[in-house]
Enzyme design. Structure first.
Site, PDB file in Angstrom:
ATOM      1  N   PHE A 117     -10.995  -2.257  -2.717  1.00 30.60           N
ATOM      2  CA  PHE A 117     -10.003  -3.277  -3.046  1.00 30.60           C
ATOM      3  C   PHE A 117      -9.486  -3.029  -4.459  1.00 30.60           C
ATOM      4  O   PHE A 117     -10.262  -2.824  -5.387  1.00 30.60           O
ATOM      5  CB  PHE A 117     -10.590  -4.682  -2.930  1.00 30.60           C
ATOM      6  CG  PHE A 117      -9.526  -5.726  -2.799  1.00 30.60           C
ATOM      7  CD1 PHE A 117      -8.954  -6.007  -1.574  1.00 30.60           C
ATOM      8  CD2 PHE A 117      -9.073  -6.411  -3.920  1.00 30.60           C
ATOM      9  CE1 PHE A 117      -7.950  -6.955  -1.450  1.00 30.60           C
ATOM     10  CE2 PHE A 117      -8.063  -7.367  -3.812  1.00 30.60           C
ATOM     11  CZ  PHE A 117      -7.509  -7.639  -2.577  1.00 30.60           C
ATOM     12  N   VAL A 118      -8.179  -3.031  -4.595  1.00 36.58           N
ATOM     13  CA  VAL A 118      -7.569  -2.716  -5.888  1.00 36.58           C
ATOM     14  C   VAL A 118      -6.641  -3.837  -6.341  1.00 36.58           C
ATOM     15  O   VAL A 118      -6.158  -4.638  -5.522  1.00 36.58           O
ATOM     16  CB  VAL A 118      -6.760  -1.397  -5.816  1.00 36.58           C
ATOM     17  CG1 VAL A 118      -7.663  -0.222  -5.503  1.00 36.58           C
ATOM     18  CG2 VAL A 118      -5.629  -1.500  -4.794  1.00 36.58           C
ATOM     19  N   ASP A 140      -2.454  -7.966  -6.024  1.00 35.90           N
ATOM     20  CA  ASP A 140      -3.182  -9.137  -6.517  1.00 35.90           C
ATOM     21  C   ASP A 140      -4.548  -9.300  -5.893  1.00 35.90           C
ATOM     22  O   ASP A 140      -4.860  -8.719  -4.844  1.00 35.90           O
ATOM     23  CB  ASP A 140      -2.380 -10.401  -6.203  1.00 35.90           C
ATOM     24  CG  ASP A 140      -2.444 -10.768  -4.714  1.00 35.90           C
ATOM     25  OD1 ASP A 140      -2.217  -9.863  -3.874  1.00 35.90           O
ATOM     26  OD2 ASP A 140      -2.737 -11.926  -4.387  1.00 35.90           O
ATOM     27  N   ASP A 185      -2.595  -0.844   4.783  1.00 34.09           N
ATOM     28  CA  ASP A 185      -4.034  -1.061   4.923  1.00 34.09           C
ATOM     29  C   ASP A 185      -4.377  -1.020   6.413  1.00 34.09           C
ATOM     30  O   ASP A 185      -4.481   0.053   7.000  1.00 34.09           O
ATOM     31  CB  ASP A 185      -4.353  -2.401   4.257  1.00 34.09           C
ATOM     32  CG  ASP A 185      -5.833  -2.698   4.130  1.00 34.09           C
ATOM     33  OD1 ASP A 185      -6.621  -1.754   4.030  1.00 34.09           O
ATOM     34  OD2 ASP A 185      -6.202  -3.882   4.121  1.00 34.09           O
ATOM     35  N   LYS A 244      -4.481   3.231   2.676  1.00 34.38           N
ATOM     36  CA  LYS A 244      -5.925   3.255   2.957  1.00 34.38           C
ATOM     37  C   LYS A 244      -6.103   3.638   4.422  1.00 34.38           C
ATOM     38  O   LYS A 244      -6.269   2.760   5.280  1.00 34.38           O
ATOM     39  CB  LYS A 244      -6.536   1.866   2.750  1.00 34.38           C
ATOM     40  CG  LYS A 244      -6.541   1.343   1.332  1.00 34.38           C
ATOM     41  CD  LYS A 244      -7.342   0.029   1.315  1.00 34.38           C
ATOM     42  CE  LYS A 244      -7.093  -0.797   0.102  1.00 34.38           C
ATOM     43  NZ  LYS A 244      -7.749  -2.127   0.171  1.00 34.38           N
ATOM     44  N   ARG A 261      -1.248  -9.202 -10.893  1.00 34.90           N
ATOM     45  CA  ARG A 261      -0.077  -8.424 -10.469  1.00 34.90           C
ATOM     46  C   ARG A 261       0.576  -7.689 -11.638  1.00 34.90           C
ATOM     47  O   ARG A 261       1.160  -6.625 -11.467  1.00 34.90           O
ATOM     48  CB  ARG A 261       0.968  -9.333  -9.799  1.00 34.90           C
ATOM     49  CG  ARG A 261       0.526  -9.899  -8.454  1.00 34.90           C
ATOM     50  CD  ARG A 261       1.733 -10.504  -7.746  1.00 34.90           C
ATOM     51  NE  ARG A 261       1.365 -11.369  -6.644  1.00 34.90           N
ATOM     52  CZ  ARG A 261       1.093 -10.951  -5.404  1.00 34.90           C
ATOM     53  NH1 ARG A 261       1.130  -9.663  -5.133  1.00 34.90           N
ATOM     54  NH2 ARG A 261       0.775 -11.808  -4.461  1.00 34.90           N
ATOM     55  N   GLU A 280       6.489  -0.881   0.487  1.00 32.45           N
ATOM     56  CA  GLU A 280       5.289  -1.723   0.538  1.00 32.45           C
ATOM     57  C   GLU A 280       4.331  -1.316  -0.582  1.00 32.45           C
ATOM     58  O   GLU A 280       4.393  -0.191  -1.088  1.00 32.45           O
ATOM     59  CB  GLU A 280       4.648  -1.552   1.943  1.00 32.45           C
ATOM     60  CG  GLU A 280       3.373  -2.291   2.212  1.00 32.45           C
ATOM     61  CD  GLU A 280       3.423  -3.808   2.077  1.00 32.45           C
ATOM     62  OE1 GLU A 280       3.818  -4.284   1.005  1.00 32.45           O
ATOM     63  OE2 GLU A 280       3.002  -4.499   3.023  1.00 32.45           O
ATOM     64  N   ASP A 281       3.451  -2.225  -0.968  1.00 31.20           N
ATOM     65  CA  ASP A 281       2.456  -1.873  -1.992  1.00 31.20           C
ATOM     66  C   ASP A 281       1.288  -1.097  -1.369  1.00 31.20           C
ATOM     67  O   ASP A 281       0.924  -0.032  -1.860  1.00 31.20           O
ATOM     68  CB  ASP A 281       1.970  -3.113  -2.770  1.00 31.20           C
ATOM     69  CG  ASP A 281       1.362  -4.202  -1.881  1.00 31.20           C
ATOM     70  OD1 ASP A 281       1.430  -4.094  -0.634  1.00 31.20           O
ATOM     71  OD2 ASP A 281       0.825  -5.181  -2.428  1.00 31.20           O
ATOM     72  N   LYS A 320       4.887 -10.239  -2.302  1.00 32.54           N
ATOM     73  CA  LYS A 320       5.329 -10.018  -3.664  1.00 32.54           C
ATOM     74  C   LYS A 320       4.841  -8.666  -4.170  1.00 32.54           C
ATOM     75  O   LYS A 320       5.327  -8.130  -5.162  1.00 32.54           O
ATOM     76  CB  LYS A 320       4.737 -11.114  -4.582  1.00 32.54           C
ATOM     77  CG  LYS A 320       5.098 -12.500  -4.173  1.00 32.54           C
ATOM     78  CD  LYS A 320       4.236 -13.511  -4.946  1.00 32.54           C
ATOM     79  CE  LYS A 320       4.269 -14.825  -4.253  1.00 32.54           C
ATOM     80  NZ  LYS A 320       3.150 -15.711  -4.662  1.00 32.54           N
ATOM     81  N   GLY A 321       3.862  -8.116  -3.481  1.00 32.96           N
ATOM     82  CA  GLY A 321       3.138  -6.954  -4.001  1.00 32.96           C
ATOM     83  C   GLY A 321       3.991  -5.743  -4.291  1.00 32.96           C
ATOM     84  O   GLY A 321       3.704  -4.985  -5.218  1.00 32.96           O
TER      85      GLY A 321
HETATM   86  P1  IMP Z   1      -2.125  -4.644   6.255  1.00 33.55           P
HETATM   87  O1  IMP Z   1      -1.323  -5.505   7.150  1.00 33.55           O
HETATM   88  O2  IMP Z   1      -3.595  -4.785   6.487  1.00 33.55           O
HETATM   89  O3  IMP Z   1      -1.706  -3.200   6.240  1.00 33.55           O
HETATM   90  O4  IMP Z   1      -1.988  -5.291   4.847  1.00 33.55           O
HETATM   91  C1  IMP Z   1      -1.191  -4.883   3.859  1.00 33.55           C
HETATM   92  C2  IMP Z   1      -1.220  -5.924   2.768  1.00 33.55           C
HETATM   93  O5  IMP Z   1      -2.549  -6.328   2.450  1.00 33.55           O
HETATM   94  C3  IMP Z   1      -0.695  -5.333   1.512  1.00 33.55           C
HETATM   95  O6  IMP Z   1       0.684  -5.490   1.408  1.00 33.55           O
HETATM   96  C4  IMP Z   1      -1.404  -6.133   0.449  1.00 33.55           C
HETATM   97  O7  IMP Z   1      -0.692  -7.314   0.176  1.00 33.55           O
HETATM   98  C5  IMP Z   1      -2.719  -6.518   1.081  1.00 33.55           C
HETATM   99  N1  IMP Z   1      -3.805  -5.647   0.598  1.00 33.55           N
HETATM  100  C6  IMP Z   1      -4.485  -4.734   1.310  1.00 33.55           C
HETATM  101  N2  IMP Z   1      -5.400  -4.105   0.562  1.00 33.55           N
HETATM  102  C7  IMP Z   1      -5.277  -4.643  -0.677  1.00 33.55           C
HETATM  103  C8  IMP Z   1      -5.949  -4.369  -1.934  1.00 33.55           C
HETATM  104  O8  IMP Z   1      -6.832  -3.506  -2.077  1.00 33.55           O
HETATM  105  N3  IMP Z   1      -5.529  -5.122  -2.987  1.00 33.55           N
HETATM  106  C9  IMP Z   1      -4.544  -6.053  -2.906  1.00 33.55           C
HETATM  107  N4  IMP Z   1      -3.906  -6.335  -1.756  1.00 33.55           N
HETATM  108  C10 IMP Z   1      -4.265  -5.624  -0.653  1.00 33.55           C
END
Ligand code: IMP
Length: 189
Positions: A161-162, A168, A112, A140, A174, A108-109, A52-53
């Site tokens: 973490f944000v 969220d 990470d 990140k 959100r 994407e939001d 949902k992000g």
């Molecule tokens: P990845 O697969 O580790 O790249 O994860 C990406 C997803 O992790 C993002 O779409 C977010 O939903 C979640 N995420 C990663 N860091 C944060 C954060 O700081 N705040 C909120 N959600 C996060």
């Protein structure tokens, strides 16, 4: 009976430090929209938001893009209540419309660890789009576990973490309209 989970705490967003204001976010979104408009001049694109992000970023980005565009959405398993990814990504909702031969941008939001987007990229490539790019509100780079980069990044941030602007913590925050740092001491385990 309370529906809140006892071990988690949800401090008011107003007490959290602002990382990016809504004005800064709007400015970068306009810039990225203009860049995408130039890159895809005369073409149509499909924006695929990761629920949902990314819903709020996609809504703003789409309005900053001046080329013909349609939306679709996918949903993947998320971190849930934990801040640390299990590493396993699962598709919960697939795209509704075919993307074969289309110019696609996954929206994407946060990029990470990269696990979500590398999984989604692989999946979308199986549909044979004409091209596939990635736009993310936040990146990140320090946290990356798999090699993947976004083509459009609003802000690169350190390993913090944000919340807010679609993002969220345990489904909260959100709707907060700026991006704020979630305090470490409030994290439930
Ligand atoms: P990845 O697969 O580790 O790249 O994860 C990406 C997803 O992790 C993002 O779409 C977010 O939903 C979640 N995420 C990663 N860091 C944060 C954060 O700081 N705040 C909120 N959600 C996060």
């Amino acid at each position: 009976m309370s529906t809140s989970t006892p071990e988690l705490s949800f401090p008011p967003a107003s007490t959290m430090e602002i990382l990016y204001t809504k004005e800064q976010i709007a400015q970068r979104t306009r810039e990225i929209g203009a860049q995408i408009t130039a890159d895809y001049a005369g073409q149509s694109i499909v924006l695929i938001g990761v629920l949902k992000g990314a819903a709020i970023f996609l809504a703003d980005l789409a309005r900053a893009i001046q080329v013909d565009n349609t939306f679709d959405f996918v949903a993947v398993s998320s971190y849930g209540r934990a801040r640390v990814s299990s590493g396993a990504v699962k598709l919960i909702k697939d795209i509704d419309n075919p993307i074969e031969g289309k110019h696609v941008i996954i929206v994407e939001d946060i990029l990470d660890t990269g696990l979500t987007l590398s999984y989604l990229r692989g999946l979308m490539l199986q549909h044979k789009p004409a091209s596939l790019k990635i736009a993310t509100c936040l990146d990140k780079p320090e946290r990356r576990l798999v090699p993947i980069e976004a083509d459009y990044v609003a802000f690169k941030i350190p390993n913090q973490f944000v919340i807010g602007y679609g993002m969220d913590y345990a489904e909260r925050y959100r709707g907060v309209d700026d991006i704020r740092l979630f305090p470490d001491e409030a994290v439930g385990h």
